[in-house]
Design an enzyme around this catalytic site. Sequence first.
Site, PDB file in Angstrom:
ATOM      1  N   LYS A  17       0.933  -1.371  -0.330  1.00  0.00           N
ATOM      2  CA  LYS A  17       0.091  -0.159   0.199  1.00  0.00           C
ATOM      3  C   LYS A  17       0.792   1.086   0.039  1.00  0.00           C
ATOM      4  CE  LYS A  17      -2.547   0.885   4.009  1.00  0.00           C
ATOM      5  NZ  LYS A  17      -2.470   1.989   4.522  1.00  0.00           N
ATOM      6  N   ARG A  74       2.896   6.075  -3.322  1.00  0.00           N
ATOM      7  CA  ARG A  74       4.001   6.790  -3.893  1.00  0.00           C
ATOM      8  C   ARG A  74       4.367   6.705  -5.334  1.00  0.00           C
ATOM      9  NH1 ARG A  74       4.126   5.757   1.671  1.00  0.00           N
ATOM     10  NH2 ARG A  74       5.561   6.947   2.755  1.00  0.00           N
ATOM     11  N   SER A  92       7.260   9.657  11.839  1.00  0.00           N
ATOM     12  CA  SER A  92       6.240   9.347  10.989  1.00  0.00           C
ATOM     13  C   SER A  92       6.593   9.477   9.373  1.00  0.00           C
ATOM     14  CB  SER A  92       5.043  10.605  11.201  1.00  0.00           C
ATOM     15  OG  SER A  92       4.137  10.508   9.760  1.00  0.00           O
ATOM     16  N   GLN A 132       4.790   9.472   6.982  1.00  0.00           N
ATOM     17  CA  GLN A 132       3.977  10.377   6.087  1.00  0.00           C
ATOM     18  C   GLN A 132       4.249  11.806   6.207  1.00  0.00           C
ATOM     19  OE1 GLN A 132      -0.203   9.346   7.558  1.00  0.00           O
ATOM     20  NE2 GLN A 132      -0.090   6.997   6.375  1.00  0.00           N
ATOM     21  N   ASP A 137       2.175  -1.011  12.169  1.00  0.00           N
ATOM     22  CA  ASP A 137       0.955  -1.453  11.577  1.00  0.00           C
ATOM     23  C   ASP A 137       0.807  -2.809  11.887  1.00  0.00           C
ATOM     24  OD1 ASP A 137       0.335   1.178  10.537  1.00  0.00           O
ATOM     25  OD2 ASP A 137       1.266   0.651   8.569  1.00  0.00           O
ATOM     26  N   LYS A 196      -4.561   6.096  14.845  1.00  0.00           N
ATOM     27  CA  LYS A 196      -4.486   5.370  13.396  1.00  0.00           C
ATOM     28  C   LYS A 196      -6.035   5.526  13.062  1.00  0.00           C
ATOM     29  CE  LYS A 196      -0.382   4.616  12.813  1.00  0.00           C
ATOM     30  NZ  LYS A 196       0.565   5.283  11.675  1.00  0.00           N
ATOM     31  N   ARG A 251      -6.341   2.353  18.093  1.00  0.00           N
ATOM     32  CA  ARG A 251      -6.222   0.970  18.059  1.00  0.00           C
ATOM     33  C   ARG A 251      -5.883   0.364  19.357  1.00  0.00           C
ATOM     34  NH1 ARG A 251      -3.123   0.731  12.250  1.00  0.00           N
ATOM     35  NH2 ARG A 251      -5.016   0.859  11.075  1.00  0.00           N
ATOM     36  N   ARG A 297      -6.888  -3.218  10.063  1.00  0.00           N
ATOM     37  CA  ARG A 297      -6.054  -4.096  10.760  1.00  0.00           C
ATOM     38  C   ARG A 297      -6.626  -4.872  11.903  1.00  0.00           C
ATOM     39  NH1 ARG A 297      -2.261  -3.371   6.998  1.00  0.00           N
ATOM     40  NH2 ARG A 297      -1.736  -1.414   6.642  1.00  0.00           N
TER      41      ARG A 297
END
Length: 426
Positions: A22, A27, A164, A166, A314, A340, A344, A386
Site C-alpha cells: 500500500k 508513492r 512518521s 507520512q 501497523d 490510526k 487501536r 487491521r
Amino acid sequence: MYSLTVSPVRAVRGDLEVPGDKSISHRYVMLSALAPGRSVIEHLSSGADVAASVACLRALGAELVFEDLDVLAVTGGPWRQAAAPLDVVNSGTTMRLLAGLLAAHPFRSTLTGDESIQRRPMQRVIDPLTAMGAGISSRDGRAPLVIHGRHTLTAVTWTPPVPSAQVKSAVLLAGLFASGVTTVVETAATRDHTEKALPLFGLACEVNGLCVRVPGGQRPAAGPVRLRVPGDPSSAAVWAAAAASVPGSHVVIRGVSLNPRRVGFLDVLRRLGAEVTTSLDSLEGGEPVGSINVRYRDCSDTRIEPEEVPGLIDELPVLAACAAAGRRLEVSGAQELRVKESDRITALVTGLRALGVASEEQPDGFLINGRIRASGGRADAVGDHRLVMAFAIVGLAAGGPTHIDSAQSVAVSYPTFEADLRRLAR
Ligand code: S3P
C-alpha cells in the site's frame, strides 16, 4: 455492515502472494501522475486506500487507466485545480502525501475524507508546510484541509515531532518544489519508500542516517516505463502471525518487500516462539523482495520496546493476536496507535476481551496474557482493517466461532483477505 465469521482451524498451511504494498503503491501513483510520459505500475495495491489516491490524481488532471485489476497505466504531467474537494476516504497516506504536493501547486485544493480521517491529527503536516510558505486552513488541525499552494516554497529543516513516514514524505515531496535544500531529520527510522522512489523518477534525494535531503527546483522526469510493486509486508504479517498461532501451521509468502524498515514483526514472531526464515530474491525499484517462511514451533513471552515501534507500527494488532494464542506480550511507546484509523489501543483491547483474551490497555500500549485460550465470540473491528485481520487470527486459534463486525473495512488494504483465509485454513 458486513460481519465475518471465522471458525477454529486445525492448522494454517500453504503458499501465497499478497497484494502489492500500500505505501509503495501510493508513492508510485503520485510520482507517475507528476512525471511526463506514460508509466505502467504492476501489482498495484488493490485496496481502497490506493483507489482513493487514484481518484484524487484523476481529479487533478492526470490520466490513470486500469489495464488489469492490479495494473495501472499513468500518464502524468502538470496538475490543474480540482473541480471539487478531493476525497481521500479513509486514507491517511493519501491525505498527508498529497498535502505536501498540493502545497507546491499554486491553486486552492480541499482535502477531505471519512469520519475517521476527520478525527486524525493533521497539524503535524500543516506546521512544516506552512513554514515552507503554503497557506493551510483546517478545523483545529483536522481535515478538511484547505490548501493554498505556492509556486515556490521555501526549504526548511524539519524534525517531525513524532516519528512518521507520512510527515517525512509530505515535507520531502513539497521540498522538491522549494528554493533551497529541504532536510528532514528523524528521531527514529521510519519506512523509506519515498526516498527509494524519488530516484526512479530522476529526483535527487540524499540519505545520511536519519537525515534526508532533497534539493529544490526539481521536476520529475519520465519515470521507468514499468514499475512493479512488491507484496505488502503488512499483509504478509497476517499469515505469518496466523502460522505462529496455530500448532502444525506452515506458510510461505512470496514476492514480499523485505525492506528492513518494514519487517520488524519477523523478529517479534521469533521471540514469540515461531520458526521464521526469509530469502531474498531480487531488488525491485530499490526495494529488496523475497519470501517469508513461518512455521509454528512453540510459545514464548516477549516485550516490544518503544524503539522497535516505528518498524512495526501497523503490525502491532496482528502481533497482539498471535500473543493471544498462548503467550504474554507487553507493548509500550506505541501511543501513535491511538491516532490510526481507530484508537487501536482501546478498540484492540476491547475486541480481544470480547473474544475471551486477557488483555489490558495502557496509555501507550497494551498487555496481552494469552495463557487461557480465547473463547471466540463477537468483536467489533470499528471500521479498522487491521483490527478485522487481528480478530480473524484470534478466531483461528479460539475455542469457538468468532464473529467480526464492521469487517468490510478489510478492503482498505487487503480486499482478497477472506478468500486467502479460506484457502489457507485447514
Ligand atoms: C505510512 C506510514 C505510517 C503507517 C501507514 C502508512 C506510509 O503512518 O502507519 O499505514 O505509507 O507512509 P505514520 O507516518 O503516521 O506513522
